[in-house]
Design a protein around this motif. Structure first.
Motif, PDB file in Angstrom:
ATOM      1  N   PHE A 116      35.835  52.586  46.228  1.00 15.38           N
ATOM      2  CA  PHE A 116      36.186  52.466  44.802  1.00 15.38           C
ATOM      3  C   PHE A 116      37.647  52.835  44.550  1.00 15.38           C
ATOM      4  O   PHE A 116      38.361  52.138  43.821  1.00 15.38           O
ATOM      5  CB  PHE A 116      35.253  53.354  43.965  1.00 15.38           C
ATOM      6  N   LYS A 117      38.097  53.934  45.141  1.00 14.97           N
ATOM      7  CA  LYS A 117      39.484  54.385  44.971  1.00 14.97           C
ATOM      8  C   LYS A 117      40.475  53.296  45.386  1.00 14.97           C
ATOM      9  O   LYS A 117      41.461  53.030  44.694  1.00 14.97           O
ATOM     10  CB  LYS A 117      39.701  55.649  45.812  1.00 14.97           C
ATOM     11  N   HIS A 118      40.202  52.635  46.506  1.00 16.14           N
ATOM     12  CA  HIS A 118      41.081  51.567  46.990  1.00 16.14           C
ATOM     13  C   HIS A 118      41.067  50.361  46.052  1.00 16.14           C
ATOM     14  O   HIS A 118      42.108  49.731  45.827  1.00 16.14           O
ATOM     15  CB  HIS A 118      40.656  51.120  48.397  1.00 16.14           C
ATOM     16  N   LEU A 119      39.893  50.046  45.521  1.00 18.13           N
ATOM     17  CA  LEU A 119      39.782  48.916  44.595  1.00 18.13           C
ATOM     18  C   LEU A 119      40.640  49.121  43.355  1.00 18.13           C
ATOM     19  O   LEU A 119      41.287  48.186  42.879  1.00 18.13           O
ATOM     20  CB  LEU A 119      38.311  48.723  44.183  1.00 18.13           C
ATOM     21  N   GLN A 120      40.656  50.336  42.838  1.00 16.00           N
ATOM     22  CA  GLN A 120      41.452  50.638  41.645  1.00 16.00           C
ATOM     23  C   GLN A 120      42.945  50.443  41.911  1.00 16.00           C
ATOM     24  O   GLN A 120      43.673  49.883  41.104  1.00 16.00           O
ATOM     25  CB  GLN A 120      41.172  52.067  41.162  1.00 16.00           C
ATOM     26  N   ILE A 121      43.407  50.917  43.081  1.00 16.62           N
ATOM     27  CA  ILE A 121      44.821  50.767  43.442  1.00 16.62           C
ATOM     28  C   ILE A 121      45.154  49.292  43.666  1.00 16.62           C
ATOM     29  O   ILE A 121      46.206  48.800  43.249  1.00 16.62           O
ATOM     30  CB  ILE A 121      45.159  51.601  44.699  1.00 16.62           C
ATOM     31  N   ALA A 122      44.230  48.576  44.327  1.00 10.45           N
ATOM     32  CA  ALA A 122      44.455  47.149  44.598  1.00 10.45           C
ATOM     33  C   ALA A 122      44.567  46.351  43.302  1.00 10.45           C
ATOM     34  O   ALA A 122      45.390  45.435  43.192  1.00 10.45           O
ATOM     35  CB  ALA A 122      43.321  46.603  45.470  1.00 10.45           C
ATOM     36  N   LYS A 123      43.766  46.710  42.301  1.00  9.51           N
ATOM     37  CA  LYS A 123      43.817  46.009  41.006  1.00  9.51           C
ATOM     38  C   LYS A 123      45.165  46.235  40.326  1.00  9.51           C
ATOM     39  O   LYS A 123      45.742  45.320  39.736  1.00  9.51           O
ATOM     40  CB  LYS A 123      42.669  46.482  40.106  1.00  9.51           C
ATOM     41  N   GLN A 124      45.666  47.459  40.413  1.00 11.16           N
ATOM     42  CA  GLN A 124      46.999  47.750  39.850  1.00 11.16           C
ATOM     43  C   GLN A 124      48.073  46.955  40.585  1.00 11.16           C
ATOM     44  O   GLN A 124      49.009  46.440  39.977  1.00 11.16           O
ATOM     45  CB  GLN A 124      47.290  49.246  39.966  1.00 11.16           C
ATOM     46  N   ARG A 125      47.900  46.820  41.892  1.00  8.89           N
ATOM     47  CA  ARG A 125      48.883  46.109  42.718  1.00  8.89           C
ATOM     48  C   ARG A 125      48.910  44.616  42.367  1.00  8.89           C
ATOM     49  O   ARG A 125      49.970  44.031  42.193  1.00  8.89           O
ATOM     50  CB  ARG A 125      48.522  46.317  44.189  1.00  8.89           C
ATOM     51  N   THR A 126      47.751  43.997  42.265  1.00 11.87           N
ATOM     52  CA  THR A 126      47.710  42.548  42.022  1.00 11.87           C
ATOM     53  C   THR A 126      48.162  42.191  40.612  1.00 11.87           C
ATOM     54  O   THR A 126      48.719  41.119  40.386  1.00 11.87           O
ATOM     55  CB  THR A 126      46.302  41.979  42.302  1.00 11.87           C
ATOM     56  N   ASN A 127      47.968  43.115  39.674  1.00 17.17           N
ATOM     57  CA  ASN A 127      48.379  42.845  38.285  1.00 17.17           C
ATOM     58  C   ASN A 127      49.894  42.700  38.139  1.00 17.17           C
ATOM     59  O   ASN A 127      50.369  42.130  37.159  1.00 17.17           O
ATOM     60  CB  ASN A 127      47.874  43.957  37.356  1.00 17.17           C
ATOM     61  N   LYS A 128      50.650  43.200  39.109  1.00 17.83           N
ATOM     62  CA  LYS A 128      52.117  43.110  39.054  1.00 17.83           C
ATOM     63  C   LYS A 128      52.639  41.810  39.661  1.00 17.83           C
ATOM     64  O   LYS A 128      53.829  41.537  39.620  1.00 17.83           O
ATOM     65  CB  LYS A 128      52.737  44.302  39.806  1.00 17.83           C
ATOM     66  N   LEU A 129      51.725  41.030  40.242  1.00 18.08           N
ATOM     67  CA  LEU A 129      52.148  39.821  40.947  1.00 18.08           C
ATOM     68  C   LEU A 129      52.034  38.572  40.086  1.00 18.08           C
ATOM     69  O   LEU A 129      51.149  38.476  39.236  1.00 18.08           O
ATOM     70  CB  LEU A 129      51.289  39.620  42.207  1.00 18.08           C
ATOM     71  N   LYS A 130      52.918  37.632  40.346  1.00 14.06           N
ATOM     72  CA  LYS A 130      52.818  36.327  39.682  1.00 14.06           C
ATOM     73  C   LYS A 130      51.644  35.560  40.283  1.00 14.06           C
ATOM     74  O   LYS A 130      50.791  35.026  39.569  1.00 14.06           O
ATOM     75  CB  LYS A 130      54.134  35.551  39.881  1.00 14.06           C
ATOM     76  N   ASN A 131      51.599  35.493  41.623  1.00 13.57           N
ATOM     77  CA  ASN A 131      50.459  34.875  42.310  1.00 13.57           C
ATOM     78  C   ASN A 131      49.486  35.990  42.693  1.00 13.57           C
ATOM     79  O   ASN A 131      49.616  36.624  43.724  1.00 13.57           O
ATOM     80  CB  ASN A 131      50.932  34.123  43.565  1.00 13.57           C
ATOM     81  N   LYS A 132      48.526  36.249  41.826  1.00 11.03           N
ATOM     82  CA  LYS A 132      47.631  37.390  42.004  1.00 11.03           C
ATOM     83  C   LYS A 132      46.609  37.137  43.116  1.00 11.03           C
ATOM     84  O   LYS A 132      46.190  35.995  43.331  1.00 11.03           O
ATOM     85  CB  LYS A 132      46.908  37.697  40.694  1.00 11.03           C
ATOM     86  N   PHE A 133      46.237  38.196  43.806  1.00  8.30           N
ATOM     87  CA  PHE A 133      45.098  38.095  44.728  1.00  8.30           C
ATOM     88  C   PHE A 133      43.868  38.651  44.022  1.00  8.30           C
ATOM     89  O   PHE A 133      43.964  39.513  43.149  1.00  8.30           O
ATOM     90  CB  PHE A 133      45.375  38.824  46.053  1.00  8.30           C
ATOM     91  N   GLN A 134      42.699  38.111  44.366  1.00  7.50           N
ATOM     92  CA  GLN A 134      41.461  38.557  43.740  1.00  7.50           C
ATOM     93  C   GLN A 134      40.937  39.807  44.438  1.00  7.50           C
ATOM     94  O   GLN A 134      41.012  39.910  45.662  1.00  7.50           O
ATOM     95  CB  GLN A 134      40.411  37.450  43.781  1.00  7.50           C
ATOM     96  N   VAL A 135      40.439  40.744  43.663  1.00  8.22           N
ATOM     97  CA  VAL A 135      39.910  42.000  44.201  1.00  8.22           C
ATOM     98  C   VAL A 135      38.399  42.027  43.975  1.00  8.22           C
ATOM     99  O   VAL A 135      37.933  41.935  42.834  1.00  8.22           O
ATOM    100  CB  VAL A 135      40.574  43.219  43.511  1.00  8.22           C
ATOM    101  N   LYS A 136      37.655  42.117  45.069  1.00  7.19           N
ATOM    102  CA  LYS A 136      36.188  42.085  44.976  1.00  7.19           C
ATOM    103  C   LYS A 136      35.587  43.326  45.637  1.00  7.19           C
ATOM    104  O   LYS A 136      35.946  43.660  46.769  1.00  7.19           O
ATOM    105  CB  LYS A 136      35.638  40.833  45.664  1.00  7.19           C
ATOM    106  N   SER A 137      34.689  43.977  44.936  1.00  9.22           N
ATOM    107  CA  SER A 137      33.936  45.078  45.527  1.00  9.22           C
ATOM    108  C   SER A 137      32.865  44.488  46.437  1.00  9.22           C
ATOM    109  O   SER A 137      32.092  43.627  46.018  1.00  9.22           O
ATOM    110  CB  SER A 137      33.275  45.913  44.420  1.00  9.22           C
ATOM    111  N   GLY A 138      32.840  44.932  47.684  1.00 11.33           N
ATOM    112  CA  GLY A 138      31.853  44.384  48.605  1.00 11.33           C
ATOM    113  C   GLY A 138      32.082  44.900  50.007  1.00 11.33           C
ATOM    114  O   GLY A 138      33.000  45.674  50.263  1.00 11.33           O
ATOM    115  N   GLU A 139      31.219  44.483  50.916  1.00 10.64           N
ATOM    116  CA  GLU A 139      31.377  44.897  52.309  1.00 10.64           C
ATOM    117  C   GLU A 139      31.023  43.747  53.241  1.00 10.64           C
ATOM    118  O   GLU A 139      30.464  42.733  52.825  1.00 10.64           O
ATOM    119  CB  GLU A 139      30.564  46.169  52.595  1.00 10.64           C
ATOM    120  N   SER A 140      31.390  43.915  54.493  1.00 10.09           N
ATOM    121  CA  SER A 140      31.440  42.800  55.439  1.00 10.09           C
ATOM    122  C   SER A 140      30.092  42.191  55.797  1.00 10.09           C
ATOM    123  O   SER A 140      30.027  41.038  56.211  1.00 10.09           O
ATOM    124  CB  SER A 140      32.132  43.263  56.724  1.00 10.09           C
ATOM    125  N   LYS A 141      29.003  42.934  55.636  1.00 10.58           N
ATOM    126  CA  LYS A 141      27.692  42.416  56.053  1.00 10.58           C
ATOM    127  C   LYS A 141      27.086  41.442  55.043  1.00 10.58           C
ATOM    128  O   LYS A 141      26.097  40.780  55.336  1.00 10.58           O
ATOM    129  CB  LYS A 141      26.714  43.574  56.315  1.00 10.58           C
TER     130      LYS A 141
END
Length: 278
Positions: A79-104
């Motif tokens: 969760f902590k990483h997701l919050q930081i990632a959302k702040q990071r992508t919001n500063k970008l023109k070409n945003k990356f999508q942030v999804k909570s989930g796991e590899s399985k």
């Protein structure tokens, strides 16, 4: 409503206490970040492509790929990483999508991505069956002729560190090393709480077999740091352009040497999904 616990609580607690955000900005992390980018670049399609960054932490690699114009999806369970990632992508023109989930259990359709990066799953899943499911899931959402890049920790990593700084003579540390060398299972001793949380440390050949067994075509295995980090003045020399060039040249000329690979704390495997692999 309480969110579902996606990963082991020990791992979640470890990342809540540690700073994955600043780890890549100091010490070995700086070299790791630059080196991994150069390895990923070997396999990035030249055209705009769909890339899934699984276990991509706070999104540093996702940001880098998005800035290159790619359509990037970060999948992360902490969760902590997701919050930081959302702040990071919001500063970008070409945003990356942030999804909570796991590899399985990936929330993507079949044959969706051109490139999949498995950053954390291979070493944070101690059970082989869980790693197998993760690789199978990555294969499912990968297009035909798509590439998976998987990052793993070498089974020798702690032992080499222990030998270099004398920790090998601490009983609990040595017992941990013996477990990693013989079973691959890593659990940090109580008196070393700063060490990585529960994990799995691969032998290079075993890493290769886990992907081949899922009918993926093996391309190559790369040493991330190689043996250059064994230089006794490594950090000082990496700040000197001439000496840094020597060390980087050393890494590059030995990056695929299977005999030297166990001297590298991290390694990256590259595999391809061919039509024959279904």
């Amino acid at each position: 409503m309480k969110s579902k616990q996606l990963i082991s609580r020990n791992i979640e607690d470890f990342y809540n206490k540690a700073s994955e955000e600043t780890r890549l900005e100091k010490g070995m992390g700086i070299i790791e970040f630059e080196r991994i980018k150069s390895l990923i670049e070997k396999y990035i399609p030249s055209t705009t492509s769909k890339i899934i960054d699984i276990g991509g932490g706070t999104g540093k690699y996702s940001e880098w790929l998005a800035r290159k114009g790619h359509q990037v999806y970060l999948v992360e369970p902490v969760f902590k990483h997701l919050q930081i990632a959302k702040q990071r992508t919001n500063k970008l023109k070409n945003k990356f999508q942030v999804k909570s989930g796991e590899s399985k259990e990936l929330d993507f359709p079949n044959k969706f991505a051109d490139l999949i990066i498995l950053h954390g799953p291979l070493y944070h899943l101690q059970k082989k069956e869980d790693r197998d499911i993760s690789i199978k899931e990555a294969k499912r959402v990968l297009k035909n002729n798509g590439i998976i890049l998987g990052f793993a920790i070498n089974y020798t990593a702690s032992t080499l560190v222990g030998l270099l700084n004398g920790l090998i003579h601490k009983k609990s540390f040595f017992e941990m090393c013996k477990s990693e060398l013989t079973t691959g299972i890593h659990n940090p001793p109580d008196d070393f709480p700063w060490l990585l949380a529960e994990a799995y440390y691969h032998k290079p050949e075993q890493l290769k077999n886990e992907f081949i067994n899922q009918e993926l075509t093996y391309l190559n295995t790369y040493a991330v740091e190689g043996m250059a980090w064994l230089d006794k003045d490594y950090f000082t020399n990496m700040l000197n352009n001439k000496k840094k060039k020597n060390l980087m040249d050393l890494i590059q000329i030995t990056e695929n040497d299977s005999y030297i690979l166990p001297f590298s704390p991290h390694m990256m495997i590259a595999v391809k999904k061919t039509k024959n692999g279904k």
